[in-house]
Design an enzyme around this catalytic site. Structure first.
Site, PDB file in Angstrom:
ATOM      1  N   ASP A 140       0.841  -1.200   0.000  1.00  0.00           N
ATOM      2  CA  ASP A 140       0.000   0.000   0.000  1.00  0.00           C
ATOM      3  C   ASP A 140       0.878   1.253   0.000  1.00  0.00           C
ATOM      4  O   ASP A 140       1.618   1.495   0.956  1.00  0.00           O
ATOM      5  CB  ASP A 140      -0.887  -0.035   1.255  1.00  0.00           C
ATOM      6  CG  ASP A 140      -2.071   0.903   1.176  1.00  0.00           C
ATOM      7  OD1 ASP A 140      -2.053   1.831   0.359  1.00  0.00           O
ATOM      8  OD2 ASP A 140      -3.020   0.708   1.946  1.00  0.00           O
ATOM      9  N   ASP A 141       0.810   2.036  -1.070  1.00  0.00           N
ATOM     10  CA  ASP A 141       1.536   3.310  -1.178  1.00  0.00           C
ATOM     11  C   ASP A 141       3.039   3.139  -1.355  1.00  0.00           C
ATOM     12  O   ASP A 141       3.802   4.057  -1.051  1.00  0.00           O
ATOM     13  CB  ASP A 141       1.285   4.203   0.047  1.00  0.00           C
ATOM     14  CG  ASP A 141      -0.044   4.921  -0.006  1.00  0.00           C
ATOM     15  OD1 ASP A 141      -0.841   4.632  -0.911  1.00  0.00           O
ATOM     16  OD2 ASP A 141      -0.296   5.773   0.868  1.00  0.00           O
ATOM     17  N   CYS A 152      -5.647   3.528  -4.012  1.00  0.00           N
ATOM     18  CA  CYS A 152      -5.922   2.273  -3.325  1.00  0.00           C
ATOM     19  C   CYS A 152      -7.224   1.604  -3.759  1.00  0.00           C
ATOM     20  O   CYS A 152      -7.222   0.468  -4.232  1.00  0.00           O
ATOM     21  CB  CYS A 152      -5.926   2.505  -1.813  1.00  0.00           C
ATOM     22  SG  CYS A 152      -6.862   3.953  -1.283  1.00  0.00           S
ATOM     23  N   ARG A 202      -7.775  -1.853  -6.086  1.00  0.00           N
ATOM     24  CA  ARG A 202      -8.292  -3.078  -5.479  1.00  0.00           C
ATOM     25  C   ARG A 202      -9.537  -3.566  -6.208  1.00  0.00           C
ATOM     26  O   ARG A 202      -9.754  -4.770  -6.363  1.00  0.00           O
ATOM     27  CB  ARG A 202      -8.574  -2.833  -3.987  1.00  0.00           C
ATOM     28  CG  ARG A 202      -7.310  -2.621  -3.194  1.00  0.00           C
ATOM     29  CD  ARG A 202      -7.526  -1.944  -1.849  1.00  0.00           C
ATOM     30  NE  ARG A 202      -6.316  -1.249  -1.483  1.00  0.00           N
ATOM     31  CZ  ARG A 202      -5.261  -1.811  -0.899  1.00  0.00           C
ATOM     32  NH1 ARG A 202      -5.306  -3.099  -0.575  1.00  0.00           N
ATOM     33  NH2 ARG A 202      -4.180  -1.120  -0.637  1.00  0.00           N
ATOM     34  N   LYS A 245      -5.967  -5.538   4.057  1.00  0.00           N
ATOM     35  CA  LYS A 245      -6.855  -4.411   3.771  1.00  0.00           C
ATOM     36  C   LYS A 245      -7.894  -4.753   2.705  1.00  0.00           C
ATOM     37  O   LYS A 245      -7.560  -5.229   1.631  1.00  0.00           O
ATOM     38  CB  LYS A 245      -6.004  -3.226   3.312  1.00  0.00           C
ATOM     39  CG  LYS A 245      -6.765  -1.962   2.957  1.00  0.00           C
ATOM     40  CD  LYS A 245      -5.787  -0.846   2.614  1.00  0.00           C
ATOM     41  CE  LYS A 245      -6.482   0.412   2.137  1.00  0.00           C
ATOM     42  NZ  LYS A 245      -5.540   1.509   1.846  1.00  0.00           N
ATOM     43  N   HIS A 290     -11.123  -2.346   1.914  1.00  0.00           N
ATOM     44  CA  HIS A 290     -11.301  -1.002   1.351  1.00  0.00           C
ATOM     45  C   HIS A 290     -12.137  -0.990   0.075  1.00  0.00           C
ATOM     46  O   HIS A 290     -11.904  -0.188  -0.832  1.00  0.00           O
ATOM     47  CB  HIS A 290      -9.938  -0.339   1.097  1.00  0.00           C
ATOM     48  CG  HIS A 290      -9.959   1.138   1.329  1.00  0.00           C
ATOM     49  ND1 HIS A 290      -8.909   1.969   0.999  1.00  0.00           N
ATOM     50  CD2 HIS A 290     -10.916   1.944   1.854  1.00  0.00           C
ATOM     51  CE1 HIS A 290      -9.205   3.207   1.317  1.00  0.00           C
ATOM     52  NE2 HIS A 290     -10.420   3.222   1.843  1.00  0.00           N
ATOM     53  N   HIS A 318       1.817   2.423   3.858  1.00  0.00           N
ATOM     54  CA  HIS A 318       0.869   3.537   3.972  1.00  0.00           C
ATOM     55  C   HIS A 318       1.019   4.199   5.354  1.00  0.00           C
ATOM     56  O   HIS A 318       1.357   3.537   6.327  1.00  0.00           O
ATOM     57  CB  HIS A 318      -0.542   2.959   3.807  1.00  0.00           C
ATOM     58  CG  HIS A 318      -1.644   3.965   3.680  1.00  0.00           C
ATOM     59  ND1 HIS A 318      -2.067   4.753   4.719  1.00  0.00           N
ATOM     60  CD2 HIS A 318      -2.444   4.276   2.623  1.00  0.00           C
ATOM     61  CE1 HIS A 318      -3.072   5.518   4.329  1.00  0.00           C
ATOM     62  NE2 HIS A 318      -3.316   5.245   3.047  1.00  0.00           N
ATOM     63  N   ASP A 371      -0.381  -0.787  -4.833  1.00  0.00           N
ATOM     64  CA  ASP A 371      -1.679  -0.287  -5.293  1.00  0.00           C
ATOM     65  C   ASP A 371      -1.613   1.055  -6.006  1.00  0.00           C
ATOM     66  O   ASP A 371      -2.547   1.436  -6.720  1.00  0.00           O
ATOM     67  CB  ASP A 371      -2.683  -0.231  -4.132  1.00  0.00           C
ATOM     68  CG  ASP A 371      -2.273   0.727  -3.022  1.00  0.00           C
ATOM     69  OD1 ASP A 371      -1.142   1.235  -3.033  1.00  0.00           O
ATOM     70  OD2 ASP A 371      -3.105   0.956  -2.120  1.00  0.00           O
ATOM     71  N   ASN A 372      -0.558   1.806  -5.801  1.00  0.00           N
ATOM     72  CA  ASN A 372      -0.365   3.078  -6.500  1.00  0.00           C
ATOM     73  C   ASN A 372       1.086   3.500  -6.333  1.00  0.00           C
ATOM     74  O   ASN A 372       1.881   2.797  -5.702  1.00  0.00           O
ATOM     75  CB  ASN A 372      -1.309   4.165  -5.975  1.00  0.00           C
ATOM     76  CG  ASN A 372      -1.421   4.249  -4.467  1.00  0.00           C
ATOM     77  OD1 ASN A 372      -2.481   3.961  -3.901  1.00  0.00           O
ATOM     78  ND2 ASN A 372      -0.331   4.617  -3.805  1.00  0.00           N
ATOM     79  N   LYS A 374       1.098   9.100  -6.259  1.00  0.00           N
ATOM     80  CA  LYS A 374      -0.250   8.580  -6.040  1.00  0.00           C
ATOM     81  C   LYS A 374      -1.285   9.646  -6.407  1.00  0.00           C
ATOM     82  O   LYS A 374      -1.046  10.833  -6.195  1.00  0.00           O
ATOM     83  CB  LYS A 374      -0.373   8.212  -4.554  1.00  0.00           C
ATOM     84  CG  LYS A 374      -1.758   7.849  -4.045  1.00  0.00           C
ATOM     85  CD  LYS A 374      -1.668   7.633  -2.526  1.00  0.00           C
ATOM     86  CE  LYS A 374      -3.011   7.314  -1.909  1.00  0.00           C
ATOM     87  NZ  LYS A 374      -2.896   7.108  -0.442  1.00  0.00           N
TER      88      LYS A 374
END
Length: 513
Positions: A10-11, A48, A52, A112, A114, A203, A309-310, A353
């Site tokens: 994540d991130d 994110c 997903r 996660k 989300h 993240h 994710d990004n 991002k």
């Protein structure tokens, strides 16, 4: 048929892990990447939730109801908004878990979600997963609390017991519950398993264990300028980056490291130390998972996929926010390393991002499967994207994609199976790839990339915001050719408008909500 493990960070920026040029110690991740097929041109959805949504459904995020972000019931978006922006995974799509479960797979999620928060029918167990430990919303390190809570199945966890010899930490807990769930499956039903392991690291809140803080102490005293230069040189040495692609200039908002006073340098070095520690701990946990798979003698027939994710996250202000030491004892969320370090994580690209330029949308991506993928020394350099994952996994799992589900017709998949890459063969992609998030958009076809910041306005396209780049010559997007190649730009812009209409990008929610 293989077991399948889909690992999402994540991130995390493009250059953070070792095999993509970073100095962070990631031996287990690197071993997986170098033992399978690793991609130099793979694209996520720049954020994110949309990422997903595409990853789990094989569809563009707008078709799933997550054209922007998720929402709790009764806030910002909902049933009164356009279908693409209602903020939760709709019932006009099918998840990987919902397809793989009928095909005989155990379906497990650790980490996660989300993809819908406000109502229980939007949660993992209601979307095909049989076992779940993690967060419906996201953003965790040491102290999950408030609406950022952790669940076991559908039940909120109220007491956090450490799964290691250290204090409770979500990266550790997600891995250990994943191992527990797999072990239960192997002991009982002996089905092949699908594990979606969605770490919240790195993240914000950017917080790490003492052991990793000590390991990286002083490593970032050289500052972001030298880190960017070192990563860029390693990327060239690895063959990931063509030397003719120039390192993007330091973000104009970011000051030179040498212009900072010593107190500021110490603070900023500490922020990156915590960030590096988070990624290091993820790698250690992946090593633990690999060790378990080998112990159970299922490693060789397990397909492992890995991505972020990004792009790097510049949220939290120019110099970041929070206290990476003191806030380990609080529940503060916005503990961030800032735009200054995100610029380094994006090496060699620009932007972050949220954006569809390379720094926001390009991600590390690799697949490893000893029984099914031939180890490839060189980078796989054809472009691929999230919607290609679902067709790939359905093929290897011998699972059937339904035409109807939940009583609704399900859109056809537009992605390509990536299985030809297992043998180093071409994907033979004939069409373009597309993206849109928060009014930012791209079209990639062959060597051309049409991209724009704020180009997909609320009321329609703003043509003068399009930029055109030749990715063969200039992947760092420094030489805008939109004026000298206007016909190509117009051709790609027309293709994007057709795609946007087909995928319900419009009508939009006013103001990007």
């Amino acid at each position: 048929r293989p077991n399948i493990i889909l690992i999402m960070l994540d991130d995390m920026g493009f250059s953070d892990i070792g095999c993509y040029g970073g100095e962070i110690d990631t031996p287990y991740i690197d071993e997986l990447a170098n033992g399978g097929v690793k991609f130099s041109h793979f694209y996520n959805n720049s954020r994110c939730c949309p990422t997903r949504a595409s990853l789990l459904t094989g569809l563009q995020p707008h078709r799933t109801g997550i054209g922007w972000m998720t929402n709790p019931t009764g806030t910002i978006r909902g049933e009164d908004k356009p279908p693409a922006y209602r903020g939760y995974l709709n019932r006009k799509c099918v998840t990987l878990a919902e397809v793989l479960k009928p095909a005989g797979y155990a379906t497990i999620l650790a980490g996660k979600w989300h993809l819908g928060w406000g109502a229980e029918d939007r949660w993992p167990l209601q979307r095909g997963f049989e076992k779940f430990y993690g967060c419906i919303h996201g953003a965790h390190s040491f102290n999950p609390s408030g609406f950022k809570y952790v669940s076991l199945g559908n039940e909120k966890v109220t007491e956090f017991k450490s799964t290691t010899d250290r204090r409770y930490y979500t990266t550790d807990a997600f891995t250990d519950y994943a191992v527990q769930f797999i072990d239960e499956e192997l002991s009982e039903k002996k089905r092949p398993f699908f594990l979606y392991l969605a770490y919240t690291a790195p993240h914000w809140p950017i917080l790490a264990h003492d052991e990793e803080m000590e390991k990286y102490q002083g490593k970032y005293d050289i500052g972001w300028d030298k880190i960017r230069e070192q990563r860029y040189q390693r990327q060239i040495e690895l063959g990931l980056i063509d030397p003719k692609w120039k390192l993007s200039p330091r973000d104009e908002a970011v000051p030179a490291w040498d212009s900072l006073d010593e107190e500021k340098k110490a603070l900023m070095s500490l922020r990156m130390t915590a960030y590096a520690g988070m990624i290091d701990r993820v790698d250690q946990n992946i090593g633990k998972l690999i060790g378990f798979l080998k112990e159970k003698k299922v490693y060789d027939n397990t397909l492992i996929l890995f991505l972020s994710d990004n792009g790097a996250c510049a949220e939290g202000g120019l110099f970041g926010s929070g206290d990476v030491i003191a806030d380990r004892e609080t529940s503060k969320l916005m503990v961030a390393y800032g735009q200054v370090w995100a610029n380094a994580s994006s090496t060699p690209f620009r932007m972050y991002k949220h954006y569809t330029h390379e720094g926001g949308a390009a991600t590390p991506f690799f697949m490893h499967w000893p029984k099914g993928i031939r180890k490839q020394e060189s980078w796989y350099d054809e472009s691929a994207q999230l919607i290609d994952v679902m067709p790939t996994l359905l093929e290897v799992a011998e699972a059937k994609y339904p035409k109807t589900f939940h009583g609704n017709p399900i859109p056809n998949l537009d992605g390509l199976s990536l299985t030809p890459t297992f043998r180093g063969e071409s994907l033979k992609r004939s069409g373009a790839m597309f993206s849109e998030h928060e009014n930012n958009a791209f079209v990639i076809q062959d060597k051309w990339k049409l991209v724009g910041r704020g180009v997909a306005g609320d009321n329609g396209v703003i043509p003068d915001k399009w930029e055109l780049y030749d990715l063969d010559e200039d992947r760092t997007e420094l030489n805008n050719l939109v004026q000298t190649n206007s016909e190509k730009a117009e051709e790609l812009a027309r293709a994007w408008r057709i795609w946007a209409d087909e995928n319900q990008v419009y009508p939009k929610v006013s103001g990007g909500e």
